[in-house]
Design a protein around this motif. Structure first.
Motif, PDB file in Angstrom:
ATOM      1  N   ASP A  31       0.722  -1.122  -0.020  1.00 39.75           N
ATOM      2  CA  ASP A  31       0.167  -0.132   0.052  1.00 39.75           C
ATOM      3  C   ASP A  31       0.854   1.226   0.187  1.00 39.75           C
ATOM      4  OD1 ASP A  31      -2.463   1.319   0.085  1.00 39.75           O
ATOM      5  OD2 ASP A  31      -2.878   1.123   2.064  1.00 39.75           O
ATOM      6  N   ALA A  35       1.199   4.214  -3.063  1.00 37.05           N
ATOM      7  CA  ALA A  35       0.983   5.363  -2.710  1.00 37.05           C
ATOM      8  C   ALA A  35       2.056   6.276  -3.134  1.00 37.05           C
ATOM      9  CB  ALA A  35       0.482   5.651  -1.399  1.00 37.05           C
ATOM     10  N   ARG A  38       2.690   6.834  -6.962  1.00 35.07           N
ATOM     11  CA  ARG A  38       1.504   7.972  -7.332  1.00 35.07           C
ATOM     12  C   ARG A  38       2.467   9.366  -7.514  1.00 35.07           C
ATOM     13  NH1 ARG A  38      -2.184   4.593  -4.862  1.00 35.07           N
ATOM     14  NH2 ARG A  38      -2.703   5.590  -3.096  1.00 35.07           N
ATOM     15  N   TYR A  39       3.239   9.477  -6.682  1.00 34.88           N
ATOM     16  CA  TYR A  39       4.152  10.746  -6.382  1.00 34.88           C
ATOM     17  C   TYR A  39       5.545  10.599  -7.270  1.00 34.88           C
ATOM     18  CZ  TYR A  39       0.659  12.632  -3.430  1.00 34.88           C
ATOM     19  OH  TYR A  39      -0.515  12.840  -2.941  1.00 34.88           O
ATOM     20  N   ARG A 111       1.237  13.263   2.291  1.00 31.81           N
ATOM     21  CA  ARG A 111       0.287  12.897   1.331  1.00 31.81           C
ATOM     22  C   ARG A 111       0.439  11.439   0.948  1.00 31.81           C
ATOM     23  NH1 ARG A 111       0.891  16.444  -3.366  1.00 31.81           N
ATOM     24  NH2 ARG A 111       2.788  17.265  -2.683  1.00 31.81           N
ATOM     25  N   VAL A 112       1.732  10.744   0.645  1.00 29.63           N
ATOM     26  CA  VAL A 112       1.783   9.404   0.595  1.00 29.63           C
ATOM     27  C   VAL A 112       0.999   8.701   1.867  1.00 29.63           C
ATOM     28  CG1 VAL A 112       3.381   7.498   0.622  1.00 29.63           C
ATOM     29  CG2 VAL A 112       3.770   9.360  -0.711  1.00 29.63           C
ATOM     30  N   ARG A 113       1.357   8.784   3.198  1.00 30.17           N
ATOM     31  CA  ARG A 113       0.610   8.205   4.251  1.00 30.17           C
ATOM     32  C   ARG A 113      -0.953   8.477   4.185  1.00 30.17           C
ATOM     33  NH1 ARG A 113       5.390  10.239   8.021  1.00 30.17           N
ATOM     34  NH2 ARG A 113       6.809   8.238   8.081  1.00 30.17           N
ATOM     35  N   GLU A 114      -1.383   9.645   3.911  1.00 27.34           N
ATOM     36  CA  GLU A 114      -2.682   9.694   3.757  1.00 27.34           C
ATOM     37  C   GLU A 114      -3.389   9.169   2.604  1.00 27.34           C
ATOM     38  OE1 GLU A 114      -3.037  14.154   3.276  1.00 27.34           O
ATOM     39  OE2 GLU A 114      -2.870  14.556   5.310  1.00 27.34           O
ATOM     40  N   GLU A 115      -2.654   8.677   1.633  1.00 29.16           N
ATOM     41  CA  GLU A 115      -3.310   8.206   0.604  1.00 29.16           C
ATOM     42  C   GLU A 115      -3.151   6.445   0.552  1.00 29.16           C
ATOM     43  OE1 GLU A 115      -2.447   9.687  -3.364  1.00 29.16           O
ATOM     44  OE2 GLU A 115      -2.622  11.749  -2.526  1.00 29.16           O
ATOM     45  N   GLN A 117      -4.873   3.856   1.150  1.00 30.15           N
ATOM     46  CA  GLN A 117      -6.131   3.552   1.251  1.00 30.15           C
ATOM     47  C   GLN A 117      -6.348   2.141   1.937  1.00 30.15           C
ATOM     48  OE1 GLN A 117      -7.244   4.241  -2.809  1.00 30.15           O
ATOM     49  NE2 GLN A 117      -7.171   6.444  -2.756  1.00 30.15           N
ATOM     50  N   HIS A 120      -5.633   2.421   5.544  1.00 36.20           N
ATOM     51  CA  HIS A 120      -6.577   3.185   6.250  1.00 36.20           C
ATOM     52  C   HIS A 120      -8.000   2.435   6.245  1.00 36.20           C
ATOM     53  CE1 HIS A 120      -4.532   7.209   6.875  1.00 36.20           C
ATOM     54  NE2 HIS A 120      -3.990   7.015   5.603  1.00 36.20           N
TER      55      HIS A 120
END
Length: 151
Positions: A31, A35, A38-39, A111-115, A117, A120
């Protein structure tokens, strides 16, 4: 990976716990890597950013990543080219170069950690009491695991 689960009347064996921790760790790592991608980051580049709570010596990053110091140079070069990190001389020993996350780098890893999914979503299945229990158990394991990995 074992598909057996411990009976509710018996405590799980260490092997069952290890298998479960490994499965969760692998899924969390996938995961994280997705994420990060994506960056435009490799999982290793994102892992470096995640380690930079403060200045970290280049050699210290090699230890954290369990790799040769020469590999860290290339990783940091690519992160520095994207202005996600910078190198600074150590205040204690000017020969030592510390790696520091820039504001942009800190924002990207946040942002990586937030995404993440899947991670989470899994954590969302826990209620507040279960989350607190899991946190307390992991905090209890962490010092021993980190100390043993440094040995």
């Amino acid at each position: 990976m074992s598909t057996t689960s411990p009976r509710t009347s018996q405590a799980p064996t260490k092997l069952q716990l290890l298998e479960l921790l490994a499965a969760i760790g692998t899924a969390q790592w996938r995961d994280f890597a997705a994420a990060a991608a994506r960056y435009g980051l490799t999982s290793t580049q994102a892992r470096v950013l995640a380690q930079l709570e403060g200045p970290v010596p280049m050699r210290g990053l090699a230890t954290l990543l369990v790799c040769d110091a020469s590999n860290v140079t290339g990783i940091v070069d690519r992160l520095e080219a994207r202005e996600l990190v910078r190198r600074e001389p150590s205040a204690v020993d000017r020969r030592v170069k510390n790696v520091v996350a820039t504001d942009v780098g800190r924002d990207v890893i946040r942002r990586v950690r937030e995404e993440m999914q899947a991670t989470h979503g899994a954590l969302d299945t826990l209620d507040a009491t279960e989350s607190a229990t899991l946190y307390a158990l992991l905090e209890r394991l962490r010092p021993t695991m980190e100390r043993d990995s440094d040995a």
